[in-house]
Write an enzyme that holds these catalytic residues in place. Sequence first.
Site, short mmCIF file in Angstrom:
data_model
loop_
_atom_site.label_atom_id
_atom_site.label_comp_id
_atom_site.label_asym_id
_atom_site.label_seq_id
_atom_site.Cartn_x
_atom_site.Cartn_y
_atom_site.Cartn_z
N SER A 158 0.85 -1.19 0.00
CA SER A 158 0.00 0.00 0.00
C SER A 158 0.89 1.24 0.00
O SER A 158 2.02 1.19 0.49
CB SER A 158 -0.86 0.01 1.27
OG SER A 158 -1.50 1.25 1.43
N TYR A 171 -0.60 -0.31 10.96
CA TYR A 171 -0.89 -0.60 9.54
C TYR A 171 0.27 -0.11 8.69
O TYR A 171 0.77 -0.82 7.82
CB TYR A 171 -2.21 0.05 9.11
CG TYR A 171 -2.60 -0.30 7.69
CD1 TYR A 171 -3.05 -1.58 7.37
CD2 TYR A 171 -2.51 0.64 6.66
CE1 TYR A 171 -3.40 -1.91 6.05
CE2 TYR A 171 -2.85 0.32 5.35
CZ TYR A 171 -3.29 -0.95 5.05
OH TYR A 171 -3.63 -1.29 3.75
N1 LIG Z 1 -8.89 -0.78 -0.18
C1 LIG Z 1 -7.86 0.04 -0.24
O1 LIG Z 1 -8.01 1.26 -0.38
C2 LIG Z 1 -6.44 -0.53 -0.21
C3 LIG Z 1 -5.39 0.35 -0.54
C4 LIG Z 1 -4.10 -0.13 -0.52
C5 LIG Z 1 -3.85 -1.45 -0.19
N2 LIG Z 1 -4.90 -2.29 0.13
C6 LIG Z 1 -4.56 -3.67 0.49
O2 LIG Z 1 -5.24 -4.55 -0.38
C7 LIG Z 1 -5.43 -5.80 0.27
C8 LIG Z 1 -6.86 -6.29 0.06
O3 LIG Z 1 -7.75 -5.42 0.73
P1 LIG Z 1 -9.16 -4.99 0.13
O4 LIG Z 1 -9.15 -3.52 0.01
O5 LIG Z 1 -9.49 -5.81 -1.06
O6 LIG Z 1 -10.12 -5.31 1.37
P2 LIG Z 1 -11.10 -6.51 1.69
O7 LIG Z 1 -12.20 -6.59 0.69
O8 LIG Z 1 -11.45 -6.35 3.12
O9 LIG Z 1 -10.20 -7.81 1.47
C9 LIG Z 1 -9.32 -8.30 2.44
C10 LIG Z 1 -9.04 -9.75 2.07
O10 LIG Z 1 -8.07 -10.25 3.03
C11 LIG Z 1 -8.60 -11.46 3.54
N3 LIG Z 1 -8.10 -11.68 4.90
C12 LIG Z 1 -8.14 -10.84 5.95
N4 LIG Z 1 -7.65 -11.45 7.04
C13 LIG Z 1 -7.30 -12.70 6.65
C14 LIG Z 1 -6.75 -13.83 7.31
N5 LIG Z 1 -6.46 -13.79 8.63
N6 LIG Z 1 -6.53 -14.96 6.61
C15 LIG Z 1 -6.82 -15.02 5.29
N7 LIG Z 1 -7.33 -14.00 4.60
C16 LIG Z 1 -7.58 -12.86 5.27
C17 LIG Z 1 -10.11 -11.29 3.54
O11 LIG Z 1 -10.75 -12.54 3.55
P3 LIG Z 1 -11.54 -13.18 4.81
O12 LIG Z 1 -12.09 -12.07 5.63
O13 LIG Z 1 -12.56 -14.05 4.16
O14 LIG Z 1 -10.49 -14.00 5.51
C18 LIG Z 1 -10.29 -10.60 2.18
O15 LIG Z 1 -10.31 -11.57 1.15
C19 LIG Z 1 -5.04 -5.60 1.74
O16 LIG Z 1 -3.75 -6.13 1.96
C20 LIG Z 1 -5.00 -4.09 1.87
O17 LIG Z 1 -4.10 -3.67 2.87
C21 LIG Z 1 -6.19 -1.86 0.13
#
Ligand SMILES: NC(=O)c1ccc[n+]([C@@H]2O[C@H](COP(=O)([O-])OP(=O)(O)OC[C@H]3O[C@@H](n4cnc5c(N)ncnc54)[C@H](OP(=O)(O)O)[C@@H]3O)[C@@H](O)[C@H]2O)c1
Length: 265
Positions: A158, A171
């Site tokens: 990120s 974070y």
């Molecule tokens: N959204 C943003 O603005 C943004 C910006 C920069 C980076 N990111 C990064 O992108 C990645 C994905 O996030 P997202 O935005 O797509 O949010 P999201 O929809 O909440 O997805 C998070 C994913 O991580 C999985 N996860 C969380 N805890 C876990 C665990 N203990 N074991 C296995 N899987 C786990 C969740 O699955 P389950 O809950 O089913 O386990 C879900 O599939 C993250 O690393 C986040 O830091 C997001």
Amino acid sequence: MAKRKSIANELPAEPPSARRPRAVVVGASSGIGAAIARRLAAGGYIVAALARRKNELDKLCNGINRAAGETRALAYQHDAMDLASIPLTFQGLLKDLGGIDALVYVAGVTLKVEMDEFNLEKDRQMIETNLMGAVAWLGAGAALFQRMKAGTLVGISSVAGDRGRVLNPAYNASKAGLDAYLEALRNRLTRHGAHVLTVKPGFVDTEMLKATPRKFGVISPERVAAGVWSAMRSRKQLVYLPWYWRWIMLAVRTTPSFIFRRLSF
Ligand SMILES: NC(=O)c1ccc[n+]([C@@H]2O[C@H](COP(=O)([O-])OP(=O)(O)OC[C@H]3O[C@@H](n4cnc5c(N)ncnc54)[C@H](OP(=O)(O)O)[C@@H]3O)[C@@H](O)[C@H]2O)c1
């Protein structure tokens, strides 16, 4: 421990000359991970989709398989905080899939913390999921790809890893640690012919973004997946998504500390 079902009989028959590449996506049940799983499957990969919410994974895989008319995606329930289970789960996937060519670590959590809050339990959850889980999975992939002298490792980091900020220190630390780990893997693996890609999205329209108070230039998870796909194919090392975050973060990184610590983001 992941609940695995043997999938050897579910995969379509393939002559060795037309073998599809295999990808593992950890954190595929929603948002960016689900979009990446769909993009990889559309691009010809057989995808193992892992996360805790099995019902969401099943919906994702059923959608992919229905669109392809054959089995291209398989769901595996897995908790990345269960670090001890990861080596065995990795070996199980290797056997089930008959090889692994790409490993994408997407799993991540952002927990809301107040400006004056220092909460070890929340911090532990973020660091174990975003960093320790990544180290365990990407390390297992690195050992395999080093031996194969091929393969692609992708870490979804990120822009938040570029600097320590007041809003969510753990974070920031988890993503900064992930950046350094991916860079070190790249420095080890490039000489063996494997590819390591660091992805740094800005704001993406997912469940996670709801915890972020201020946001701008929000993009879709599909746009991130398209950027990841293109960077995998062109063997890029580091991508900001969208591209302009590279320049925003250059300005953020070069802001002197005496100014930066007065800012409230
Ligand atoms: N959204 C943003 O603005 C943004 C910006 C920069 C980076 N990111 C990064 O992108 C990645 C994905 O996030 P997202 O935005 O797509 O949010 P999201 O929809 O909440 O997805 C998070 C994913 O991580 C999985 N996860 C969380 N805890 C876990 C665990 N203990 N074991 C296995 N899987 C786990 C969740 O699955 P389950 O809950 O089913 O386990 C879900 O599939 C993250 O690393 C986040 O830091 C997001």
